[in-house]
Structures are given as C-alpha cells and as structure tokens.
Design a protein around this motif. Sequence first.
Motif, PDB file in Angstrom:
ATOM      1  N   ARG A 114       0.843  -1.198   0.000  1.00 55.29           N
ATOM      2  CA  ARG A 114       0.000   0.000   0.000  1.00 55.29           C
ATOM      3  C   ARG A 114       0.874   1.243   0.000  1.00 55.29           C
ATOM      4  O   ARG A 114       1.810   1.356   0.791  1.00 55.29           O
ATOM      5  CB  ARG A 114      -0.906  -0.003   1.228  1.00 55.29           C
ATOM      6  N   ARG A 115       0.568   2.180  -0.900  1.00 58.11           N
ATOM      7  CA  ARG A 115       1.300   3.444  -0.990  1.00 58.11           C
ATOM      8  C   ARG A 115       0.307   4.600  -1.006  1.00 58.11           C
ATOM      9  O   ARG A 115      -0.739   4.528  -1.657  1.00 58.11           O
ATOM     10  CB  ARG A 115       2.173   3.483  -2.237  1.00 58.11           C
ATOM     11  N   LEU A 116       0.664   5.663  -0.278  1.00 55.29           N
ATOM     12  CA  LEU A 116      -0.203   6.837  -0.158  1.00 55.29           C
ATOM     13  C   LEU A 116       0.552   8.076  -0.621  1.00 55.29           C
ATOM     14  O   LEU A 116       1.759   8.223  -0.384  1.00 55.29           O
ATOM     15  CB  LEU A 116      -0.664   7.029   1.292  1.00 55.29           C
ATOM     16  N   TRP A 117      -0.192   8.979  -1.296  1.00 54.20           N
ATOM     17  CA  TRP A 117       0.352  10.271  -1.718  1.00 54.20           C
ATOM     18  C   TRP A 117      -0.617  11.364  -1.283  1.00 54.20           C
ATOM     19  O   TRP A 117      -1.842  11.189  -1.344  1.00 54.20           O
ATOM     20  CB  TRP A 117       0.510  10.335  -3.236  1.00 54.20           C
ATOM     21  N   THR A 118      -0.063  12.464  -0.834  1.00 52.84           N
ATOM     22  CA  THR A 118      -0.855  13.634  -0.453  1.00 52.84           C
ATOM     23  C   THR A 118      -0.417  14.805  -1.318  1.00 52.84           C
ATOM     24  O   THR A 118       0.759  15.199  -1.310  1.00 52.84           O
ATOM     25  CB  THR A 118      -0.659  13.969   1.033  1.00 52.84           C
ATOM     26  N   VAL A 119      -1.359  15.360  -2.079  1.00 53.91           N
ATOM     27  CA  VAL A 119      -1.070  16.431  -3.033  1.00 53.91           C
ATOM     28  C   VAL A 119      -1.996  17.598  -2.725  1.00 53.91           C
ATOM     29  O   VAL A 119      -3.188  17.412  -2.431  1.00 53.91           O
ATOM     30  CB  VAL A 119      -1.283  15.945  -4.488  1.00 53.91           C
ATOM     31  N   ILE A 120      -1.451  18.824  -2.763  1.00 49.31           N
ATOM     32  CA  ILE A 120      -2.293  20.005  -2.546  1.00 49.31           C
ATOM     33  C   ILE A 120      -3.174  20.234  -3.770  1.00 49.31           C
ATOM     34  O   ILE A 120      -2.795  19.928  -4.902  1.00 49.31           O
ATOM     35  CB  ILE A 120      -1.418  21.232  -2.257  1.00 49.31           C
ATOM     36  N   ARG A 121      -4.362  20.755  -3.546  1.00 52.32           N
ATOM     37  CA  ARG A 121      -5.316  20.962  -4.640  1.00 52.32           C
ATOM     38  C   ARG A 121      -4.914  22.141  -5.529  1.00 52.32           C
ATOM     39  O   ARG A 121      -5.097  22.104  -6.732  1.00 52.32           O
ATOM     40  CB  ARG A 121      -6.712  21.199  -4.076  1.00 52.32           C
ATOM     41  N   GLY A 122      -4.356  23.179  -4.947  1.00 57.22           N
ATOM     42  CA  GLY A 122      -3.967  24.343  -5.737  1.00 57.22           C
ATOM     43  C   GLY A 122      -2.905  25.146  -5.012  1.00 57.22           C
ATOM     44  O   GLY A 122      -2.832  25.130  -3.780  1.00 57.22           O
ATOM     45  N   PRO A 123      -2.072  25.886  -5.730  1.00 54.74           N
ATOM     46  CA  PRO A 123      -0.984  26.640  -5.064  1.00 54.74           C
ATOM     47  C   PRO A 123      -1.418  27.969  -4.472  1.00 54.74           C
ATOM     48  O   PRO A 123      -0.640  28.600  -3.764  1.00 54.74           O
ATOM     49  CB  PRO A 123       0.013  26.849  -6.204  1.00 54.74           C
ATOM     50  N   PHE A 124      -2.641  28.418  -4.727  1.00 56.51           N
ATOM     51  CA  PHE A 124      -3.017  29.759  -4.284  1.00 56.51           C
ATOM     52  C   PHE A 124      -4.158  29.717  -3.280  1.00 56.51           C
ATOM     53  O   PHE A 124      -3.939  29.624  -2.081  1.00 56.51           O
ATOM     54  CB  PHE A 124      -3.395  30.627  -5.497  1.00 56.51           C
ATOM     55  N   VAL A 125      -5.372  29.725  -3.769  1.00 60.32           N
ATOM     56  CA  VAL A 125      -6.527  29.835  -2.871  1.00 60.32           C
ATOM     57  C   VAL A 125      -6.698  28.567  -2.050  1.00 60.32           C
ATOM     58  O   VAL A 125      -6.961  28.608  -0.844  1.00 60.32           O
ATOM     59  CB  VAL A 125      -7.799  30.129  -3.684  1.00 60.32           C
ATOM     60  N   HIS A 126      -6.536  27.400  -2.730  1.00 59.18           N
ATOM     61  CA  HIS A 126      -6.753  26.118  -2.060  1.00 59.18           C
ATOM     62  C   HIS A 126      -5.434  25.510  -1.583  1.00 59.18           C
ATOM     63  O   HIS A 126      -5.221  24.299  -1.686  1.00 59.18           O
ATOM     64  CB  HIS A 126      -7.447  25.149  -3.014  1.00 59.18           C
ATOM     65  N   LYS A 127      -4.569  26.345  -1.071  1.00 53.85           N
ATOM     66  CA  LYS A 127      -3.264  25.837  -0.650  1.00 53.85           C
ATOM     67  C   LYS A 127      -3.381  24.908   0.562  1.00 53.85           C
ATOM     68  O   LYS A 127      -2.659  23.917   0.669  1.00 53.85           O
ATOM     69  CB  LYS A 127      -2.341  27.005  -0.316  1.00 53.85           C
ATOM     70  N   GLN A 130      -5.894  19.672   0.740  1.00 52.81           N
ATOM     71  CA  GLN A 130      -5.057  18.590   0.216  1.00 52.81           C
ATOM     72  C   GLN A 130      -5.920  17.407  -0.203  1.00 52.81           C
ATOM     73  O   GLN A 130      -7.032  17.210   0.284  1.00 52.81           O
ATOM     74  CB  GLN A 130      -4.045  18.139   1.279  1.00 52.81           C
ATOM     75  N   GLU A 131      -5.359  16.626  -1.115  1.00 53.30           N
ATOM     76  CA  GLU A 131      -6.071  15.463  -1.655  1.00 53.30           C
ATOM     77  C   GLU A 131      -5.166  14.239  -1.511  1.00 53.30           C
ATOM     78  O   GLU A 131      -3.972  14.301  -1.821  1.00 53.30           O
ATOM     79  CB  GLU A 131      -6.419  15.695  -3.124  1.00 53.30           C
ATOM     80  N   ASN A 132      -5.737  13.131  -1.046  1.00 54.12           N
ATOM     81  CA  ASN A 132      -4.994  11.906  -0.799  1.00 54.12           C
ATOM     82  C   ASN A 132      -5.257  10.893  -1.918  1.00 54.12           C
ATOM     83  O   ASN A 132      -6.394  10.729  -2.374  1.00 54.12           O
ATOM     84  CB  ASN A 132      -5.400  11.279   0.543  1.00 54.12           C
ATOM     85  N   PHE A 133      -4.194  10.210  -2.326  1.00 51.85           N
ATOM     86  CA  PHE A 133      -4.278   9.158  -3.342  1.00 51.85           C
ATOM     87  C   PHE A 133      -3.659   7.879  -2.768  1.00 51.85           C
ATOM     88  O   PHE A 133      -2.672   7.936  -2.025  1.00 51.85           O
ATOM     89  CB  PHE A 133      -3.533   9.559  -4.622  1.00 51.85           C
ATOM     90  N   GLU A 134      -4.232   6.770  -3.145  1.00 53.20           N
ATOM     91  CA  GLU A 134      -3.782   5.478  -2.635  1.00 53.20           C
ATOM     92  C   GLU A 134      -3.624   4.489  -3.783  1.00 53.20           C
ATOM     93  O   GLU A 134      -4.424   4.489  -4.724  1.00 53.20           O
ATOM     94  CB  GLU A 134      -4.778   4.915  -1.617  1.00 53.20           C
ATOM     95  N   ARG A 135      -2.595   3.668  -3.684  1.00 52.07           N
ATOM     96  CA  ARG A 135      -2.387   2.614  -4.673  1.00 52.07           C
ATOM     97  C   ARG A 135      -2.063   1.309  -3.934  1.00 52.07           C
ATOM     98  O   ARG A 135      -1.143   1.261  -3.112  1.00 52.07           O
ATOM     99  CB  ARG A 135      -1.245   2.960  -5.622  1.00 52.07           C
ATOM    100  N   ARG A 136      -2.821   0.266  -4.254  1.00 55.58           N
ATOM    101  CA  ARG A 136      -2.615  -1.035  -3.622  1.00 55.58           C
ATOM    102  C   ARG A 136      -2.148  -2.039  -4.674  1.00 55.58           C
ATOM    103  O   ARG A 136      -2.783  -2.191  -5.719  1.00 55.58           O
ATOM    104  CB  ARG A 136      -3.907  -1.532  -2.976  1.00 55.58           C
ATOM    105  N   THR A 137      -1.064  -2.706  -4.353  1.00 54.71           N
ATOM    106  CA  THR A 137      -0.495  -3.719  -5.244  1.00 54.71           C
ATOM    107  C   THR A 137      -0.759  -5.085  -4.626  1.00 54.71           C
ATOM    108  O   THR A 137      -0.206  -5.406  -3.560  1.00 54.71           O
ATOM    109  CB  THR A 137       1.011  -3.499  -5.443  1.00 54.71           C
TER     110      THR A 137
END
Length: 237
Positions: A114-127, A130-137
Amino acid sequence: MFSRSCRSAVSTVQRCLRFNSTTAAPLAASASSSTPDVPQLTPISEPAYAASIVHGRGIRPPHYVPKTHGIPVATLHFRSFHTKQLDFFVHFASHAAAALGIPISKPVHLPTQRRLWTVIRGPFVHKKSQENFERRTHKRAIKAWDAHPETVDLLVQYLEKHLAAGVGMRTTRWTRAPVGVGQKTLEAVVGQMRLDEQLKSQKVKALGEQIVKEELAAAAGAAKEGAVEKAAPAKSS
C-alpha cells in the motif's frame, strides 16, 4: 359379551398379521429389483483427462499433480492493481502447469503493498486543501517442484506470451549442478594455474645460482678491464 369381544380382538390381530406378511414380501422384492447396480468408478489419469473433451474446464479448479521428490524448481510471483485480473491469470497459470504435468502449490496470497500520496489541490486559494491518493499492489505466488528445466522454461515462455493486461510476473528458478561438478571445477582451476613438476624452492634456488654466476662473471670482466686500463698508462710513460 366378554368372549365376543375377545374373538373380535383376535380376528383383528390376525388380519393385521396377514396384511403385514403380504405387503412385506412385495416391498422387499420391489426394493431389491428397483436398486440399480452402481458401477465402480475407475480413477482417471491426468493425461487421459487432458486428452478428453471437458466443457468448461477453465472454470473448474485445476488438477494439482502430486510431488514426487519435493525438489523446488521455480517460484512464480504475480502482481497487479486489480484483484479480478490477478486471480484470473493465476487460475490460468495453474491450468497451464497442470497440463504440462508440473507439481505446483495452491496460490498463496502475499501481503498487499500500500502506498499513499498527499497532493495540494492548488498553489493559491486552495493551498491548505489537500487530496490523498492510494495505490494497492496485490500479490500472489505459486511454487513448482520436480520438473525438468526445459519444461519450466516452456511454462514461463507460455505465460509471458499470454500475459494478461495489467498483470506482472517475476520468475525465480533454481538449477541443479550435475554430479562431480566440484572435481571438474578443481581441475579447471588447477589447469589455469602455473604449476610445473619442480618444486618452487628448487626453482628459486636454481634462479639464485644463475644470478650469482652472472654477477660473478660481470665482476670478473670489470676487474679485467680495470687492470688493462691501469697497465696501459704505465707503458706509455
């Protein structure tokens, strides 16, 4: 009055006995006649089963060939992000191994990576959002025993040719060295080494004597040349 009731009771018991005796024999006869002869099933071998036409063979569980010596020859690892495709291809690989007569184990479920990534939605207003992504192998493994290396190569090539989309496969194989490989390796190493019949000490002694003789000859030659040079100026004077 009492005697009449006794006679009626005795007649009733006799009628019951006659009814039971007349119905028991036909029932036994019908039971013996209606029971069919069940034929004894003979065990079918894997080559005969593989050569016969069986509709829906791929849906049924594969035939697991029993091990003969228990010597491992290969391990097949399967990975995928989709469990349905992974289980489908593992089922296909088990049928292929059974058709080749390779003893294999049942599919083993390995731990899911299992791997998780956390990415911000936008660099300005929505800084701050954050949005989480998951990948299961998902992983599966099959182990093979007691098979010839050429048969294992044929199975691996067949699975690589018909590999399902979205499924990865990694193969680990073991090869057995022939009997007497240690002696052959020793002979090859000894053949590459510079070993003569003479001992090393004898060779070193002979080389030392040769160097001493050359040095003595060179010293004698130098002494003669010096004596000649000294004698030449004395004559001239």
